[in-house]
Design a protein around this motif. Structure first.
Motif, PDB file in Angstrom:
ATOM      1  N   ASP A  30       4.761   3.662 -29.784  1.00 43.77           N
ATOM      2  CA  ASP A  30       3.958   2.992 -28.763  1.00 43.77           C
ATOM      3  C   ASP A  30       3.992   1.474 -28.933  1.00 43.77           C
ATOM      4  OD1 ASP A  30       3.255   5.214 -27.331  1.00 43.77           O
ATOM      5  OD2 ASP A  30       1.396   5.576 -28.420  1.00 43.77           O
ATOM      6  N   GLN A  31       4.059   1.019 -30.171  1.00 48.08           N
ATOM      7  CA  GLN A  31       4.203  -0.432 -30.383  1.00 48.08           C
ATOM      8  C   GLN A  31       5.509  -0.924 -29.762  1.00 48.08           C
ATOM      9  OE1 GLN A  31       3.809  -1.108 -34.622  1.00 48.08           O
ATOM     10  NE2 GLN A  31       1.598  -1.351 -34.488  1.00 48.08           N
ATOM     11  N   ASP A  32       6.570  -0.169 -29.967  1.00 50.00           N
ATOM     12  CA  ASP A  32       7.851  -0.554 -29.363  1.00 50.00           C
ATOM     13  C   ASP A  32       7.735  -0.553 -27.838  1.00 50.00           C
ATOM     14  OD1 ASP A  32       8.921  -0.797 -31.847  1.00 50.00           O
ATOM     15  OD2 ASP A  32      10.182   0.993 -31.756  1.00 50.00           O
ATOM     16  N   SER A  33       7.062   0.456 -27.312  1.00 51.62           N
ATOM     17  CA  SER A  33       6.921   0.557 -25.857  1.00 51.62           C
ATOM     18  C   SER A  33       6.142  -0.637 -25.313  1.00 51.62           C
ATOM     19  CB  SER A  33       6.222   1.871 -25.493  1.00 51.62           C
ATOM     20  OG  SER A  33       6.170   2.030 -24.096  1.00 51.62           O
TER      21      SER A  33
ATOM     22  N   PRO B  31       0.230   8.098 -10.957  1.00 51.38           N
ATOM     23  CA  PRO B  31      -0.778   8.006 -12.021  1.00 51.38           C
ATOM     24  C   PRO B  31      -0.427   6.909 -13.032  1.00 51.38           C
ATOM     25  CG  PRO B  31      -0.261  10.294 -11.573  1.00 51.38           C
ATOM     26  CD  PRO B  31       0.732   9.472 -10.799  1.00 51.38           C
ATOM     27  N   ARG B  32      -1.454   6.297 -13.509  1.00 53.74           N
ATOM     28  CA  ARG B  32      -1.322   5.121 -14.376  1.00 53.74           C
ATOM     29  C   ARG B  32      -0.443   5.364 -15.604  1.00 53.74           C
ATOM     30  NH1 ARG B  32      -5.561   0.916 -15.696  1.00 53.74           N
ATOM     31  NH2 ARG B  32      -5.231   0.390 -17.865  1.00 53.74           N
ATOM     32  N   ASP B  33      -0.484   6.565 -16.155  1.00 48.64           N
ATOM     33  CA  ASP B  33       0.283   6.843 -17.367  1.00 48.64           C
ATOM     34  C   ASP B  33       1.788   6.634 -17.176  1.00 48.64           C
ATOM     35  OD1 ASP B  33      -1.584   7.286 -19.255  1.00 48.64           O
ATOM     36  OD2 ASP B  33      -1.434   9.472 -19.250  1.00 48.64           O
TER      37      ASP B  33
ATOM     38  N   VAL C 207       5.317   6.249 -19.666  1.00 45.67           N
ATOM     39  CA  VAL C 207       6.241   7.342 -19.969  1.00 45.67           C
ATOM     40  C   VAL C 207       6.761   7.913 -18.655  1.00 45.67           C
ATOM     41  CG1 VAL C 207       5.097   7.909 -22.138  1.00 45.67           C
ATOM     42  CG2 VAL C 207       4.386   9.071 -20.038  1.00 45.67           C
ATOM     43  N   SER C 208       7.901   8.564 -18.722  1.00 45.03           N
ATOM     44  CA  SER C 208       8.501   9.095 -17.499  1.00 45.03           C
ATOM     45  C   SER C 208       7.723  10.317 -17.023  1.00 45.03           C
ATOM     46  CB  SER C 208       9.965   9.457 -17.749  1.00 45.03           C
ATOM     47  OG  SER C 208      10.069  10.480 -18.703  1.00 45.03           O
TER      48      SER C 208
ATOM     49  N   GLU D  58       8.195  15.646 -18.830  1.00 46.97           N
ATOM     50  CA  GLU D  58       7.520  14.357 -18.996  1.00 46.97           C
ATOM     51  C   GLU D  58       7.960  13.687 -20.290  1.00 46.97           C
ATOM     52  OE1 GLU D  58       2.993  13.374 -18.172  1.00 46.97           O
ATOM     53  OE2 GLU D  58       3.247  14.114 -20.213  1.00 46.97           O
ATOM     54  N   ASN D  59       7.948  12.360 -20.274  1.00 50.79           N
ATOM     55  CA  ASN D  59       8.149  11.552 -21.482  1.00 50.79           C
ATOM     56  C   ASN D  59       9.535  11.754 -22.103  1.00 50.79           C
ATOM     57  OD1 ASN D  59       7.638   9.747 -23.492  1.00 50.79           O
ATOM     58  ND2 ASN D  59       6.176  11.041 -24.606  1.00 50.79           N
ATOM     59  N   ILE D  60      10.543  11.483 -21.316  1.00 58.67           N
ATOM     60  CA  ILE D  60      11.902  11.476 -21.857  1.00 58.67           C
ATOM     61  C   ILE D  60      11.970  10.382 -22.919  1.00 58.67           C
ATOM     62  CG2 ILE D  60      14.317  10.964 -21.306  1.00 58.67           C
ATOM     63  CD1 ILE D  60      13.450  13.661 -20.244  1.00 58.67           C
ATOM     64  N   PRO D  61      12.489  10.652 -24.105  1.00 52.75           N
ATOM     65  CA  PRO D  61      12.439   9.667 -25.196  1.00 52.75           C
ATOM     66  C   PRO D  61      13.189   8.384 -24.854  1.00 52.75           C
ATOM     67  CG  PRO D  61      13.870  11.506 -25.759  1.00 52.75           C
ATOM     68  CD  PRO D  61      13.173  11.877 -24.501  1.00 52.75           C
TER      69      PRO D  61
END
Lengths: 241, 191
Positions: free
Chosen positions: A135-138, B48-50, B58-59, B106-109
């Motif tokens: 998350d820091q990287d993000s 959505p905000r996320d 995140v995706s 969700e959240n592809i790295p």
């Protein structure tokens, strides 16, 4: 940006072994109206600036240094390639230089580090130091790309400033307070400043077998004289690295 | 001297011929419509905000259906036609998605080299307008609603697509191979 680094693994092991409480009690809700995740127990964090003994700071506040320590640890992380900006004491260089050659950037650090922490909390629900390395990287990517909000001007300008100074503190001459134990020069296999190179040394250099001399340029008479001259021109952020 | 401003019969004939040729061309290449949905995104509704820079960034998860049977690969592009110079501003490029995939989790790295989720193993993220091969969500200037198009392409061949393609390079590389296409449009505005 990196995966879990060697440094992360060592720190997590240390945190678990010492059972040090790492969560700071913070009150309130986040700006989405939800209960703040800051109340949840934190198992491990990538950086524990407040948990270590620190020498007196010259210009930055302790809070600012905590954030900056965490930032530079992600910009040039310690990993399989060797020590990074933390071990090079890049923040020590920055703290010292903000009273001299980098003095014009002092206010940018005050506002930028505060904005970074606000942005981390509003977007990820925790202060920057309390986020995972991912998350820091993000967050830093958002700051780098100008997507982060709350900065004076573009967040990208602040990111570029800190990255530039981190490079200076990691790879500059140790005379200025960074590149501790020459870890930055070792990281890029820089053998050190030499005023004379023998044929044998030249051969070793070309073969990548020349051993680093681990000497500051200012350990020679020639550069000591240059130092005296430069001391009267400590106004530019770009000079003296 | 004045010049007639309206179309002449000759112009009209030209337009009719061109339209017929264009219709024939489009008819020959019009891909089958793919239905694109999401468990968390709703068409024409705010994202959505996320999934934005105001949140975790995140995706979002996507699902698709009615992919042509002959599809050998799938590609997805997220673009904002309300931004960019020239538009669209590209937020995400991901390709070499296996045809068996029914969507993207969700959240592809975003870490380089991090393994893709098993359902989309082999997928590659291309370079976005943020100059990084990762998802970066909406972060528009305040004061205007932006529209975000999640465009899904089904390809008729497993193409030799190199890592690091941007949108233009991807679209160029898949030209003539798109047998299915669909999109989900959602919005976002910073106040």
């Amino acid at each position: 940006m990196t995966f879990i680094s060697r440094r992360d693994l060592l720190k997590r092991a240390a945190v678990l072994g010492a059972a040090t409480p790492v969560a700071r009690p913070l009150e309130g809700r986040d700006d989405r109206g939800a209960e703040s995740p800051l109340h949840e127990p934190v198992v491990a964090r990538p950086f524990q600036g407040r948990d270590r003994v620190r020498e007196p700071l010259e210009n930055l506040t302790a809070g600012e240094m905590d954030i900056l320590d965490a930032v530079v640890a992600r910009l040039i992380p310690s990993d399989a390639n060797g020590p990074g900006a933390t071990e090079a004491r890049a923040t020590h260089y920055i703290d010292r230089a903000l009273g001299g050659a980098l003095a014009s950037s002092r206010s940018a650090y005050t506002s930028g580090l505060a904005a970074l922490d606000r942005y981390a909390r509003s977007s990820r629900g925790a202060l920057f130091m309390q986020l995972s390395a991912t998350d820091q990287d993000s967050v830093l990517i958002d700051v780098e790309t100008g997507a982060a909000t709350g900065f004076t001007g573009s967040s990208a300008a602040f990111f570029a400033l800190v990255l530039n100074h981190t490079h200076q503190g990691t790879f500059g001459d140790p005379y200025y307070g960074g590149n501790a134990n020459f870890v930055g020069w070792d990281l890029i296999s820089y053998p050190g400043v030499r005023t004379m190179v023998t044929a044998a040394e030249q051969q070793q250099l070309e073969n990548h077998t020349l051993k680093p001399n681990h000497k500051s340029a200012y350990e020679t008479d020639m550069f000591t004289k240059a130092t005296a001259q430069n001391m009267s021109h400590e106004s530019s952020d770009k000079e003296r690295v | 001297m004045s010049r007639r401003s309206g179309p002449t019969w000759r112009d009209g004939t030209k337009i009719a011929v061109c339209a017929a040729m264009l219709a024939a061309r489009i008819g020959a290449q019009t891909p089958q419509g793919i239905s694109v949905e999401s468990p968390t995104l709703k068409a024409d509704q705010p994202i959505p905000r996320d999934y934005t820079a105001d949140g975790r960034n995140v995706s979002p998860p996507l699902t698709w259906s009615r992919v042509p049977a002959g599809a050998k690969e799938i590609a997805v592009v997220l673009e904002d036609p309300d931004a960019g110079n020239p538009p669209p501003f590209v937020h995400w490029v991901i390709y070499k998605i296996p045809p068996t995939a029914k969507g993207l989790p969700e959240n592809i790295p975003f870490e380089p080299g991090a393994p893709m989720p098993a359902a989309v193993a082999g997928a590659i993220q291309g370079v976005s307008g943020f100059r990084r091969p990762i998802y970066r969500g909406p972060a528009p200037p305040p004061g205007k609603v932006h529209h975000y198009h999640f465009v899904v392409y089904a390809l008729d061949a497993a193409l030799d697509l190199k890592p690091g393609l941007n949108r233009a390079e991807l679209l160029d590389a898949i030209k003539g191979h798109v047998i299915g296409q669909g999109e989900l449009i959602a919005t976002y505005e910073r106040k």
